[in-house]
Design a protein around this motif. Structure first.
Motif, PDB file in Angstrom:
ATOM      1  N   LYS A 107      -3.726  10.744 145.295  1.00 37.52           N
ATOM      2  CA  LYS A 107      -2.710  11.791 145.267  1.00 37.52           C
ATOM      3  C   LYS A 107      -2.111  11.929 143.868  1.00 37.52           C
ATOM      4  CE  LYS A 107      -1.420  11.027 150.113  1.00 37.52           C
ATOM      5  NZ  LYS A 107      -0.330  10.581 151.028  1.00 37.52           N
ATOM      6  N   LEU A 108      -1.769  10.787 143.272  1.00 36.08           N
ATOM      7  CA  LEU A 108      -1.132  10.828 141.955  1.00 36.08           C
ATOM      8  C   LEU A 108      -2.083  11.374 140.903  1.00 36.08           C
ATOM      9  CD1 LEU A 108       1.482  10.153 140.495  1.00 36.08           C
ATOM     10  CD2 LEU A 108       0.551   7.881 140.010  1.00 36.08           C
ATOM     11  N   SER A 109      -3.380  11.005 141.005  1.00 36.32           N
ATOM     12  CA  SER A 109      -4.366  11.512 140.043  1.00 36.32           C
ATOM     13  C   SER A 109      -4.495  13.027 140.161  1.00 36.32           C
ATOM     14  CB  SER A 109      -5.713  10.846 140.294  1.00 36.32           C
ATOM     15  OG  SER A 109      -6.698  11.355 139.417  1.00 36.32           O
ATOM     16  N   ALA A 110      -4.508  13.518 141.431  1.00 34.64           N
ATOM     17  CA  ALA A 110      -4.613  14.965 141.636  1.00 34.64           C
ATOM     18  C   ALA A 110      -3.377  15.683 141.097  1.00 34.64           C
ATOM     19  CB  ALA A 110      -4.797  15.268 143.122  1.00 34.64           C
ATOM     20  N   LEU A 111      -2.191  15.122 141.353  1.00 38.71           N
ATOM     21  CA  LEU A 111      -0.957  15.722 140.849  1.00 38.71           C
ATOM     22  C   LEU A 111      -0.922  15.733 139.327  1.00 38.71           C
ATOM     23  CD1 LEU A 111       1.616  14.168 143.331  1.00 38.71           C
ATOM     24  CD2 LEU A 111       0.991  16.583 143.169  1.00 38.71           C
ATOM     25  N   PHE A 112      -1.389  14.632 138.724  1.00 38.08           N
ATOM     26  CA  PHE A 112      -1.413  14.572 137.262  1.00 38.08           C
ATOM     27  C   PHE A 112      -2.307  15.679 136.710  1.00 38.08           C
ATOM     28  CE2 PHE A 112      -1.082  12.773 133.135  1.00 38.08           C
ATOM     29  CZ  PHE A 112      -2.348  12.826 132.564  1.00 38.08           C
ATOM     30  N   GLY A 113      -3.468  15.913 137.372  1.00 41.10           N
ATOM     31  CA  GLY A 113      -4.363  16.975 136.926  1.00 41.10           C
ATOM     32  C   GLY A 113      -3.727  18.351 137.073  1.00 41.10           C
ATOM     33  N   GLU A 114      -3.020  18.547 138.188  1.00 44.81           N
ATOM     34  CA  GLU A 114      -2.371  19.828 138.410  1.00 44.81           C
ATOM     35  C   GLU A 114      -1.267  20.074 137.386  1.00 44.81           C
ATOM     36  OE1 GLU A 114      -2.945  19.656 143.267  1.00 44.81           O
ATOM     37  OE2 GLU A 114      -0.957  19.927 142.391  1.00 44.81           O
ATOM     38  N   PHE A 115      -0.434  19.056 137.155  1.00 44.07           N
ATOM     39  CA  PHE A 115       0.681  19.217 136.217  1.00 44.07           C
ATOM     40  C   PHE A 115       0.186  19.500 134.802  1.00 44.07           C
ATOM     41  CE2 PHE A 115       3.508  16.323 139.036  1.00 44.07           C
ATOM     42  CZ  PHE A 115       3.737  17.406 139.883  1.00 44.07           C
ATOM     43  N   THR A 116      -0.817  18.744 134.382  1.00 42.68           N
ATOM     44  CA  THR A 116      -1.321  18.954 133.013  1.00 42.68           C
ATOM     45  C   THR A 116      -2.038  20.277 132.890  1.00 42.68           C
ATOM     46  OG1 THR A 116      -3.289  17.677 133.605  1.00 42.68           O
ATOM     47  CG2 THR A 116      -1.504  16.498 132.506  1.00 42.68           C
ATOM     48  N   SER A 118      -1.221  22.959 134.410  1.00 41.50           N
ATOM     49  CA  SER A 118      -0.206  24.012 134.352  1.00 41.50           C
ATOM     50  C   SER A 118       0.545  24.023 133.022  1.00 41.50           C
ATOM     51  CB  SER A 118       0.787  23.837 135.499  1.00 41.50           C
ATOM     52  OG  SER A 118       1.515  22.621 135.341  1.00 41.50           O
ATOM     53  N   GLY A 119       0.169  23.147 132.130  1.00 39.91           N
ATOM     54  CA  GLY A 119       0.804  23.120 130.817  1.00 39.91           C
ATOM     55  C   GLY A 119       1.995  22.197 130.736  1.00 39.91           C
ATOM     56  N   MET A 120       2.297  21.453 131.772  1.00 39.97           N
ATOM     57  CA  MET A 120       3.446  20.547 131.757  1.00 39.97           C
ATOM     58  C   MET A 120       3.108  19.330 130.879  1.00 39.97           C
ATOM     59  SD  MET A 120       5.430  18.838 135.004  1.00 39.97           S
ATOM     60  CE  MET A 120       5.601  20.462 135.762  1.00 39.97           C
ATOM     61  N   GLN A 121       4.049  18.916 130.070  1.00 42.97           N
ATOM     62  CA  GLN A 121       3.822  17.756 129.204  1.00 42.97           C
ATOM     63  C   GLN A 121       5.151  17.128 128.815  1.00 42.97           C
ATOM     64  OE1 GLN A 121       1.888  19.113 125.635  1.00 42.97           O
ATOM     65  NE2 GLN A 121       3.404  20.693 125.196  1.00 42.97           N
ATOM     66  N   GLY A 122       5.055  15.968 128.142  1.00 39.11           N
ATOM     67  CA  GLY A 122       6.246  15.288 127.643  1.00 39.11           C
ATOM     68  C   GLY A 122       7.150  14.786 128.742  1.00 39.11           C
ATOM     69  N   GLY A 123       8.467  14.858 128.504  1.00 37.46           N
ATOM     70  CA  GLY A 123       9.448  14.342 129.456  1.00 37.46           C
ATOM     71  C   GLY A 123       9.406  15.060 130.780  1.00 37.46           C
ATOM     72  N   ALA A 124       9.120  16.361 130.752  1.00 34.60           N
ATOM     73  CA  ALA A 124       9.048  17.111 132.008  1.00 34.60           C
ATOM     74  C   ALA A 124       7.915  16.593 132.878  1.00 34.60           C
ATOM     75  CB  ALA A 124       8.847  18.603 131.711  1.00 34.60           C
ATOM     76  N   LEU A 125       6.769  16.303 132.246  1.00 35.66           N
ATOM     77  CA  LEU A 125       5.617  15.796 132.999  1.00 35.66           C
ATOM     78  C   LEU A 125       5.939  14.462 133.650  1.00 35.66           C
ATOM     79  CD1 LEU A 125       2.637  15.772 133.842  1.00 35.66           C
ATOM     80  CD2 LEU A 125       2.102  14.787 131.587  1.00 35.66           C
TER      81      LEU A 125
END
Length: 666
Positions: A107-116, A118-125
């Protein structure tokens, strides 16, 4: 032209000028050589064995005993190190294969892929990642393992595609790339992720354990793909240092040396190098035992160590993993190993020197008794030849010399009977006086020698008595009096010598006076004695545990008891500390073993709770879980020996979830 008379006159002078050819000198030499050779041969046989027999000698047996001890220590330390690293590796493997980590990891790996994506990075990520339940569950599992095994410095999980750390017990590591940070991750392209790595960073060696985490779902081919890599960093000091500094059998100069496959040290050495410097980590050792251990051999040897000091050593080859091989050397200085035999050799040499002196004195006495009649007969014959008809020979010694002397005297008696009778009376009287004088001189010499020996013995006893590291008491138990003490006894009990001599012996052992009296009776009966522990009271009232060995001492016709008292306070403290540490280590081992055999986390925590309560003697135990708001959440895991007694406490506790700084119920 030299006449016969001139030759006979020169004979006594020549005999005096050539004393080394006399019978007395030869007997002294022969007896001395016989005694010396016999003593040397017996000692050599005792130390090095007898040829063509099964007796190998004390050096051989002492060396074998040391080798057996070193073998045992080396095997035990090797087994400890291998089993410990295997246990740490198994823990990481079990965590990587657990359903919780695989499910939440997917689940966490999939979420990490989705967040990255979508352009999310840094503290927000990372803020978004931390809020996910799957992230919290993974962190809880890693923190639980880290808290159970203090040897783990850090546990982190990285994405297999990017190498980015997405979960770690150290918040500073989020977002780091493990493929760039760690050299041991370079082999990931070969799929070799389940391994043990060992490298040097700064002034320390680090041990790393890696395991792949498979996706909970299968791909089109029906296989589980690697989605994450689990990395555990182990505190190498916690693994290696107990191996070097714990255990028995190494004595004072013993040491354990650990080297890598290139014979470079991976733990600090006990001694400095021959140049006086301390060897840094990574220093290459050229000593034979270390090289043999790293080359895959195991055994024992006598060789020089890294200092150039002769040692007895046991070397072992330790296979940590297919890529990591270590060598271990357990050694002890040869000088310490054979110290008892060297001391014995010195004692034998000392006693042998005294024995040689006694033998030479006895040989001189026998030579004197044997040669005196012959020399007397020779001198008398020379006098008669020169016309001195009053020469006579005393009829003493063996039967042969007696017969010869009698014949000689009888021949001279026929020539001058009356003169012989008169001279014989004078000679006998003179001989008697000479014998008395000789005996008196011998007795005086013996008494002087005895006096010197006694004086030396008294000085030696006084030196040993005053400089002994043990307290020494000379006691008259029947009168309960202390006759004499050494400075160590005064310092141990806090008295001056005058004060201590005025104190009754029973006041030093007030609680064990009867035991002391029985001990003294046994010493006077057997001649010596020893007691495990007896309590001594010092001047300030402190009780000191001590062990006592005693023997009898006779002086001026009166028997005393001389007792050596050793303060064992530090030894008792060390034994108690060791007992506490051993109990704690056993508890940790039992908890670890029971937790590893548990089928789920609740069962593991329940087992840990029961073990801790048994060890601490608690009647009640309860497990809390700590959430991310620092709130203690009560669980259903209890240990209650008396449910009725603790019913009210149970009811109150199960509904309370205290926050940080709030005390627990009770």
């Amino acid at each position: 032209m030299t006449t016969d008379r001139n030759i006979n006159q020169l004979a006594p002078d020549q005999e005096r000028r050539r004393p080394f050819f006399s019978l007395r000198y030869k007997m002294l030499v022969y007896f001395g050589l016989l005694f010396t050779v016999s003593l040397v041969v017996m000692e050599l046989v005792s130390l090095f064995g007898a040829p063509y027999t099964d007796y190998e000698g004390e050096f051989y047996y002492q060396q074998n005993d040391i080798f057996r001890s070193l073998d045992y220590v080396a095997d035990a330390k090797k087994e400890y190190l291998v089993s410990l690293i295997k246990e740490l590796k198994n823990n990481i493997m079990a965590l990587a294969k657990s359903e919780i980590l695989r499910d939440d990891g997917s689940k966490l790996s999939a979420l990490f892929g989705e967040f990255t994506a979508s352009g999310m990075q840094g503290g927000a990520l990372w803020g978004a990642i931390r809020k996910e339940e799957s992230f919290k569950a993974i962190i809880a599992q890693m923190n639980l393992l880290k808290s159970q095994y203090k040897m783990y410095e850090e546990i982190e999980i990285a994405d297999i595609e990017t190498g980015i750390v997405i979960a770690s017990t150290d918040n500073d590591d989020f977002g780091e790339n493990v493929f760039e940070k760690y050299a041991f991750m370079a082999s990931r392209e070969n799929g070799n992720l389940s391994k043990i790595s060992f490298d040097k960073m700064e002034n320390n060696f680090n041990l790393h354990l890696t395991e792949p985490v498979l996706d909970i779902k299968t791909d089109d081919a029906g296989e589980n793909q690697i989605i994450l890599v689990l990395i555990a960093h182990v505190n190498s000091n916690a693994v290696i240092y107990p191996l070097l500094h714990t255990g028995r059998g190494l004595n004072k100069t013993g040491e354990v040396v650990l080297v890598d496959s290139d014979a470079r040290i991976i733990a600090p050495l006990k001694y400095k190098l021959p140049n006086g410097f301390t060897a840094p980590l990574g220093y290459k050792i050229k000593a034979k035992p270390a090289i043999m251990g790293t080359s895959g051999e195991e055994g024992i040897t006598v060789s020089d160590d890294y200092r150039g000091e002769p040692v007895l050593a046991a070397y072992r080859h330790i296979l940590i993993s297919p890529d990591i091989e270590w060598g271990m050397v357990v050694k002890i200085d040869k000088s310490e190993a054979f110290a008892p035999l060297y001391q014995r050799l010195e004692a034998v040499t000392y006693v042998g020197s005294i024995g040689l002196m006694v033998t030479l004195l006895l040989a001189w006495f026998l030579a004197y008794r044997m040669s005196t009649p012959l020399m007397a007969l020779s001198r008398a014959a020379g006098k008669v030849e020169r016309g001195e008809m009053n020469a006579r020979v005393e009829s003493t010694g063996s039967i042969e010399t007696h017969t010869l002397a009698s014949a000689f005297n009888s021949m001279i008696a026929k020539v001058n009977l009356r003169r012989m009778e008169l001279e014989d009376m004078v000679f006998k009287r003179t001989a008697e006086l000479q014998s008395v004088i000789t005996d008196l001189e011998r007795e005086i010499a013996e008494r002087m020698q005895m006096g010197k020996a006694l004086h030396k013995s008294e000085e030696r006893f006084r030196s040993i008595f005053n400089n002994s590291n043990d307290a020494i008491f000379i006691i008259e138990p029947r009168e309960d009096k202390i006759i004499e003490v050494n400075p160590k006894a005064c310092g141990m009990l806090g008295y001056s010598r005058e004060e201590l001599l005025s104190v009754p012996m029973s006041a030093i052992h007030p609680q064990e006076a009867e035991k002391l009296r029985n001990f003294a009776k046994n010493v006077f009966k057997e001649g010596e004695g020893w007691t495990d522990e007896l309590t001594c009271r010092s001047k300030n009232g402190d009780s000191l545990p001590a062990e006592i060995s005693a023997s009898t001492l006779e002086t001026e016709g009166k028997a005393f008891m001389i007792a050596l008292v050793r303060d064992i306070t530090e030894r008792k403290k060390a034994e108690e500390a060791l007992k506490r540490k051993t109990g704690l280590v056993n508890l940790l081992q039992e908890v670890t073993s029971a937790a590893n055999n548990s089928s789920n986390v609740d069962e593991a925590i329940q087992v840990c709770l029961d073990k801790v309560c048994d060890y601490a003697g608690w009647e009640l135990g309860h497990a809390y879980m700590l959430d991310f708001e620092d709130t203690l959440i009560p669980t259903q895991l209890w240990r209650i020996d008396d449910p009725y007694r603790f019913k009210a406490f149970y009811e109150v506790t199960k509904s309370i979830a205290p926050t940080q700084g709030v005390g627990l119920p009770g």
